[in-house]
Design a protein around this motif. Structure first.
Motif, PDB file in Angstrom:
ATOM      1  N   ASN A   1       4.537   0.231  13.297  1.00  0.00           N
ATOM      2  CA  ASN A   1       5.953   0.506  13.047  1.00  0.00           C
ATOM      3  C   ASN A   1       6.316   0.476  11.572  1.00  0.00           C
ATOM      4  OD1 ASN A   1       6.354   0.785  15.770  1.00  0.00           O
ATOM      5  ND2 ASN A   1       7.186  -1.249  16.084  1.00  0.00           N
ATOM      6  N   SER A   2       5.406  -0.005  10.728  1.00  0.00           N
ATOM      7  CA  SER A   2       5.692  -0.029   9.292  1.00  0.00           C
ATOM      8  C   SER A   2       5.151   1.203   8.580  1.00  0.00           C
ATOM      9  CB  SER A   2       5.099  -1.293   8.651  1.00  0.00           C
ATOM     10  OG  SER A   2       3.684  -1.249   8.644  1.00  0.00           O
ATOM     11  N   ALA A   3       4.443   2.059   9.299  1.00  0.00           N
ATOM     12  CA  ALA A   3       3.774   3.205   8.673  1.00  0.00           C
ATOM     13  C   ALA A   3       4.737   4.110   7.920  1.00  0.00           C
ATOM     14  CB  ALA A   3       3.017   4.012   9.728  1.00  0.00           C
ATOM     15  N   GLU A   4       5.899   4.366   8.501  1.00  0.00           N
ATOM     16  CA  GLU A   4       6.825   5.336   7.897  1.00  0.00           C
ATOM     17  C   GLU A   4       7.272   4.928   6.496  1.00  0.00           C
ATOM     18  OE1 GLU A   4      10.972   5.290   9.442  1.00  0.00           O
ATOM     19  OE2 GLU A   4      10.203   3.815  10.892  1.00  0.00           O
ATOM     20  N   PHE A   5       7.238   3.641   6.200  1.00  0.00           N
ATOM     21  CA  PHE A   5       7.732   3.179   4.908  1.00  0.00           C
ATOM     22  C   PHE A   5       6.691   3.308   3.795  1.00  0.00           C
ATOM     23  CE2 PHE A   5       9.947   0.650   8.206  1.00  0.00           C
ATOM     24  CZ  PHE A   5      11.205   1.190   8.028  1.00  0.00           C
ATOM     25  N   TRP A   6       5.414   3.285   4.154  1.00  0.00           N
ATOM     26  CA  TRP A   6       4.355   3.244   3.151  1.00  0.00           C
ATOM     27  C   TRP A   6       3.566   4.549   3.061  1.00  0.00           C
ATOM     28  CZ3 TRP A   6       4.794  -0.923   0.180  1.00  0.00           C
ATOM     29  CH2 TRP A   6       5.398  -2.066   0.714  1.00  0.00           C
ATOM     30  N   GLU A   7       3.770   5.462   4.009  1.00  0.00           N
ATOM     31  CA  GLU A   7       2.913   6.646   4.072  1.00  0.00           C
ATOM     32  C   GLU A   7       3.072   7.580   2.876  1.00  0.00           C
ATOM     33  OE1 GLU A   7       3.887   8.430   7.771  1.00  0.00           O
ATOM     34  OE2 GLU A   7       5.957   8.936   7.202  1.00  0.00           O
ATOM     35  N   SER A   8       4.190   7.491   2.165  1.00  0.00           N
ATOM     36  CA  SER A   8       4.369   8.368   1.003  1.00  0.00           C
ATOM     37  C   SER A   8       3.384   8.039  -0.107  1.00  0.00           C
ATOM     38  CB  SER A   8       5.802   8.271   0.474  1.00  0.00           C
ATOM     39  OG  SER A   8       6.075   6.977  -0.029  1.00  0.00           O
ATOM     40  N   ALA A   9       2.765   6.852  -0.062  1.00  0.00           N
ATOM     41  CA  ALA A   9       1.765   6.502  -1.079  1.00  0.00           C
ATOM     42  C   ALA A   9       0.553   7.422  -0.998  1.00  0.00           C
ATOM     43  CB  ALA A   9       1.325   5.048  -0.920  1.00  0.00           C
ATOM     44  N   VAL A  10       0.284   7.974   0.191  1.00  0.00           N
ATOM     45  CA  VAL A  10      -0.840   8.901   0.345  1.00  0.00           C
ATOM     46  C   VAL A  10      -0.609  10.132  -0.528  1.00  0.00           C
ATOM     47  CG1 VAL A  10      -2.105  10.341   1.975  1.00  0.00           C
ATOM     48  CG2 VAL A  10      -1.307   8.072   2.686  1.00  0.00           C
ATOM     49  N   GLU A  11       0.650  10.574  -0.606  1.00  0.00           N
ATOM     50  CA  GLU A  11       0.974  11.727  -1.439  1.00  0.00           C
ATOM     51  C   GLU A  11       0.769  11.429  -2.925  1.00  0.00           C
ATOM     52  OE1 GLU A  11       4.942  12.814  -0.476  1.00  0.00           O
ATOM     53  OE2 GLU A  11       4.550  13.005   1.677  1.00  0.00           O
ATOM     54  N   GLU A  12       0.764  10.137  -3.269  1.00  0.00           N
ATOM     55  CA  GLU A  12       0.510   9.731  -4.651  1.00  0.00           C
ATOM     56  C   GLU A  12      -0.988   9.480  -4.871  1.00  0.00           C
ATOM     57  OE1 GLU A  12       2.967   9.639  -6.894  1.00  0.00           O
ATOM     58  OE2 GLU A  12       4.398  10.249  -5.330  1.00  0.00           O
ATOM     59  N   SER A  13      -1.797   9.929  -3.898  1.00  0.00           N
ATOM     60  CA  SER A  13      -3.269   9.845  -3.964  1.00  0.00           C
ATOM     61  C   SER A  13      -3.808   8.429  -3.791  1.00  0.00           C
ATOM     62  CB  SER A  13      -3.784  10.441  -5.287  1.00  0.00           C
ATOM     63  OG  SER A  13      -3.412  11.806  -5.391  1.00  0.00           O
ATOM     64  N   TRP A  14      -3.082   7.593  -3.054  1.00  0.00           N
ATOM     65  CA  TRP A  14      -3.540   6.244  -2.763  1.00  0.00           C
ATOM     66  C   TRP A  14      -4.104   6.179  -1.342  1.00  0.00           C
ATOM     67  CZ3 TRP A  14      -3.047   1.564  -5.687  1.00  0.00           C
ATOM     68  CH2 TRP A  14      -2.531   1.758  -6.974  1.00  0.00           C
ATOM     69  N   LEU A  15      -5.259   5.561  -1.199  1.00  0.00           N
ATOM     70  CA  LEU A  15      -5.745   5.189   0.121  1.00  0.00           C
ATOM     71  C   LEU A  15      -4.833   4.061   0.605  1.00  0.00           C
ATOM     72  CD1 LEU A  15      -7.818   5.227   2.446  1.00  0.00           C
ATOM     73  CD2 LEU A  15      -9.176   3.579   1.130  1.00  0.00           C
ATOM     74  N   THR A  16      -4.124   4.297   1.689  1.00  0.00           N
ATOM     75  CA  THR A  16      -3.102   3.357   2.155  1.00  0.00           C
ATOM     76  C   THR A  16      -3.517   2.795   3.507  1.00  0.00           C
ATOM     77  OG1 THR A  16      -1.420   4.636   0.979  1.00  0.00           O
ATOM     78  CG2 THR A  16      -0.651   3.087   2.653  1.00  0.00           C
ATOM     79  N   VAL A  17      -3.610   1.473   3.574  1.00  0.00           N
ATOM     80  CA  VAL A  17      -4.075   0.810   4.793  1.00  0.00           C
ATOM     81  C   VAL A  17      -3.034  -0.217   5.232  1.00  0.00           C
ATOM     82  CG1 VAL A  17      -5.922  -0.510   5.876  1.00  0.00           C
ATOM     83  CG2 VAL A  17      -6.458   1.134   4.058  1.00  0.00           C
ATOM     84  N   LEU A  18      -2.547  -0.076   6.451  1.00  0.00           N
ATOM     85  CA  LEU A  18      -1.576  -1.006   7.012  1.00  0.00           C
ATOM     86  C   LEU A  18      -2.328  -2.165   7.666  1.00  0.00           C
ATOM     87  CD1 LEU A  18       0.537   1.737   8.819  1.00  0.00           C
ATOM     88  CD2 LEU A  18       0.859   0.884   6.495  1.00  0.00           C
ATOM     89  N   LEU A  19      -1.986  -3.372   7.282  1.00  0.00           N
ATOM     90  CA  LEU A  19      -2.661  -4.553   7.813  1.00  0.00           C
ATOM     91  C   LEU A  19      -1.738  -5.305   8.768  1.00  0.00           C
ATOM     92  CD1 LEU A  19      -4.479  -5.953   4.646  1.00  0.00           C
ATOM     93  CD2 LEU A  19      -5.234  -4.199   6.273  1.00  0.00           C
TER      94      LEU A  19
END
Length: 319
Positions: A146-164
């Protein structure tokens, strides 16, 4: 008409109503009228409804709602049910105590089988020899998905983004970071696994979190458990935020924190605003490069422009 409102709009109205005793009935009615429209939010709606019933001095109704939640498979921990101020007037009632015991049995069974979870978002498409890594932590009583929507824009900034997701359970699909030591160990285990699974730029690792996850992110950074460039704390809250003197032993124990950076995001109406401002000032006074963004017209929530704020935070930490 309430049937035209989204769940987020209903939740926002209810949060406003919770702050005004004269609006408790309005909040209860709004949730009850719309409960069937949002089956994916049933657990939260049950929770708010029985809390409001108790606040309205309707113990029989509160217990009826709790029993309904139990009958459909939901549960909350005894610790939570005993500590929630909204439920004070129920604490001595035999029917409430019987339900607490039944909920606790479900909690114990779930906790015994609970494991920490990592949920990587799709990797950036930009090719690179190694990727910067953002570890994102949910708030208390929330979960990674449920927290994915808040952090997923980091992928567009070329970050490997992992929800823990923590292994510590507060309720069904609701996890907490209350035990910092355990949370720190789980985050390190995730990091070690990710290093084996991906090519990670170990000089560009950032940890972010919301609410208690934000406090966990700060703690993890100051404890120096894994090589972090810094933290992004969104509306951080918890015992360390409530008493910033608790941070002093961590700061004095390891001076390497001054080589890292911190980024605070706090709503101007968040109850922790003054404490977060004080923590920001404390870290800066001890030599850490930190920024703080105070979001207008926001309480304990992500600001609407968080995508832009997150991009700014990642760039600041990596300068």
């Amino acid at each position: 008409m309430s049937e035209n409102l989204s769940f987020d709009e209903i939740a926002e109205k209810c949060m406003q109503y919770f702050e005004n005793e004269e609006k408790f009935q309005d909040a209860y009615d709004l949730l009850t009228e719309n409960a069937e429209r949002f089956p994916n939010q049933s657990m939260l709606i049950y929770n708010w409804r029985y809390c409001l019933a108790a606040l309205l001095n309707k113990p029989d109704l509160a217990i009826e709602i709790m029993q309904g939640a139990f009958d459909v498979g939901f549960w909350w921990s005894k610790e939570y049910l005993r500590s929630d101020d909204d439920l004070k007037m129920l604490q001595d009632l035999p029917a409430f105590n019987q339900l607490v015991d039944k909920f606790e049995k479900r909690y114990q069974a779930a906790q015994a089988s609970s494991k920490p979870l990592s949920l990587p978002l799709p990797a950036p498409t930009q090719k690179a020899d190694s990727l910067p890594l953002l570890l994102a932590l949910h708030g208390n009583t929330q979960n990674a998905k449920n927290s994915a929507e808040f952090w997923e824009s980091a992928v567009e900034e070329s970050w490997l983004t992992v929800l823990l997701q923590s292994s510590q359970i507060a309720g069904q699909d609701a996890y907490v970071w209350d035990d910092l030591e355990l949370g720190g160990k789980e985050i390190k285990d995730h990091y070690d696994h990710l290093r084996k699974a991906y090519s990670i730029d170990t000089k560009k690792v950032v940890i972010g979190g919301f609410s208690k996850g934000g406090e966990m992110a700060i703690w993890q950074t100051l404890m120096n458990i894994i090589p972090l460039s810094g933290f992004i704390a969104v509306n951080p809250g918890g015992p360390f935020v409530a008493d910033i003197q608790k941070w002093l032993p961590l700061i004095e124990n390891d001076k390497s924190f001054i080589d890292k950076r911190g980024f605070f995001v706090i709503g101007e109406n968040d109850q922790n605003l003054e404490n977060v401002k004080a923590l920001h000032e404390l870290l800066v006074s001890k030599g850490m490069n930190c920024q703080i963004v105070i979001s207008a017209n926001i309480a304990h929530d992500f600001p609407e422009d968080f995508n832009q704020v997150l991009a700014k935070a990642l760039k600041f930490i990596q300068k």
